[in-house]
Design a protein around this motif. Structure first.
Motif: not given
Length: 353
Positions: A110-134
């Motif tokens: 979890r990076e701030n308000c977005n959840l990231c998942t480690c994908g098969p290719g070794g890349q993080w796949q993250c949500e793209d929500h605007a966070c309240l704290m920027d």
């Protein structure tokens, strides 16, 4: 001597081998090479053949005795690559690195308000929500000369901007009827000069109340009404009454077209304050810290005593307080949209909403 040696060899060959010695390399059960020196760097390697010498690795235990001096992996995840210098029997799954740590495929972060998942290719796949704290916005504000500094308030960290608007605000747009109210204009000379700085707490000491924290309750409609009414009552009674009015009284009891911690209208709050009245925050303290489908049931009603005045019909919800006096306001009025007139209203009559 030959006979003794023969007997010894027969005895040795008949010794029952342990399950550990007979078992296949645990790579076949899903444990892969982690890369680098996993067992050795933790200083957990043991001498001899010790079945109790293990380290936790994912959801299993791996042996770390004899370390590189062995013929099977015994699960130690860096055995093949680090000890033998050869690739593991099964390909090493690609993981992802984050903040100096390695994560296996499928792991979440979890990076701030977005959840990231480690994908098969070794890349993080993250949500793209605007966070309240920027963080970037905080830095941008603090690089400028605006007379104030932004900060990272931890209670807002991890919330999306949408959640912040839904839970930390809560005032609905006024109805057309309210927006069409006649404006009250201040008497001002065209060349009247207003002070550049003004502090209501300095002009009316002891009559301007501290703000309350509404938590994750979208009840700004109740909090701002209670706050402005508290200050105005104190100012216009010349300090004879200094009540800190109860926003919870409004949240729980003003239910006519209002939604408690899910939002409400200012005109409805002022109507309730004028017609029904509220008690102090000490008498009826704020309890709705989290947004809920409905506010707690009303615990403080009032009844008319004539001439528009009312009195409470119950004791204070806070048993430590006995003063359940009802406070009411005069009808609310709409100010001009002129900034100067609003400033003069503040100067002469106190805080506005």
């Amino acid at each position: 001597l030959w006979l003794v040696a023969l007997v010894a060899q027969v005895a040795l060959s008949s010794r029952v081998r342990t399950r550990r010695e007979l078992g296949p390399g645990l790579y076949q059960h899903g444990v892969y090479d982690a890369g680098g020196s996993y067992c050795q760097r933790g200083d957990v390697c043991c001498h001899g053949r010790d079945d109790g010498c293990t380290v936790p690795y994912h959801d299993t235990l791996c042996y770390c005795d004899l370390f590189c001096n062995r013929t099977v992996s015994d699960c130690c995840p860096d055995f093949w690559e680090y000890c033998l210098g050869i690739p593991a029997p099964f390909p090493k799954p690609s993981g992802c690195a984050r903040a100096g740590l390695n994560y296996p495929t499928g792991a979440t972060y979890r990076e701030n308000c977005n959840l990231c998942t480690c994908g098969p290719g070794g890349q993080w796949q993250c949500e793209d929500h605007a966070c309240l704290m920027d963080g970037e916005l905080i830095d941008a504000v603090n690089r400028g000369n605006y007379g104030w500094r932004a900060a990272n308030y931890s209670q807002f960290w991890g919330m999306t901007l949408e959640d912040g608007i839904r839970h930390r605000l809560g005032t609905f747009r006024p109805s057309p009827t309210v927006m069409n109210m006649n404006e009250m204009h201040m008497n001002m000379d065209s060349n009247e000069v207003l002070p550049r700085h003004f502090d209501a707490a300095a002009k009316w000491p002891g009559m301007i109340h501290e703000p309350l924290d509404q938590g994750n309750c979208a009840g700004s409609w109740a909090f701002s009404t209670a706050a402005v009414a508290s200050d105005r009552i104190s100012i216009h009674s010349m300090g004879h009454m200094t009540p800190a009015l109860s926003p919870q009284n409004l949240l729980s009891c003003d239910t006519r077209n209002q939604r408690g911690c899910s939002g409400g209208r200012l005109d409805g709050a002022w109507w309730y304050l004028r017609r029904r009245g509220v008690v102090t925050d000490e008498c009826y303290p704020f309890t709705s810290q989290q947004s809920q489908p409905a506010a707690p049931p009303c615990m403080m009603h009032s009844r008319s005593t004539g001439r528009g005045k009312r009195q409470a019909t119950a004791r204070c919800p806070n048993p430590q307080t006995h003063s359940n006096e009802i406070y009411q306001s005069t009808p609310a009025y709409r100010l001009s949209s002129s900034e100067k007139e609003i400033m003069k209203e503040l100067l002469e009559n106190g805080p506005v909403q």
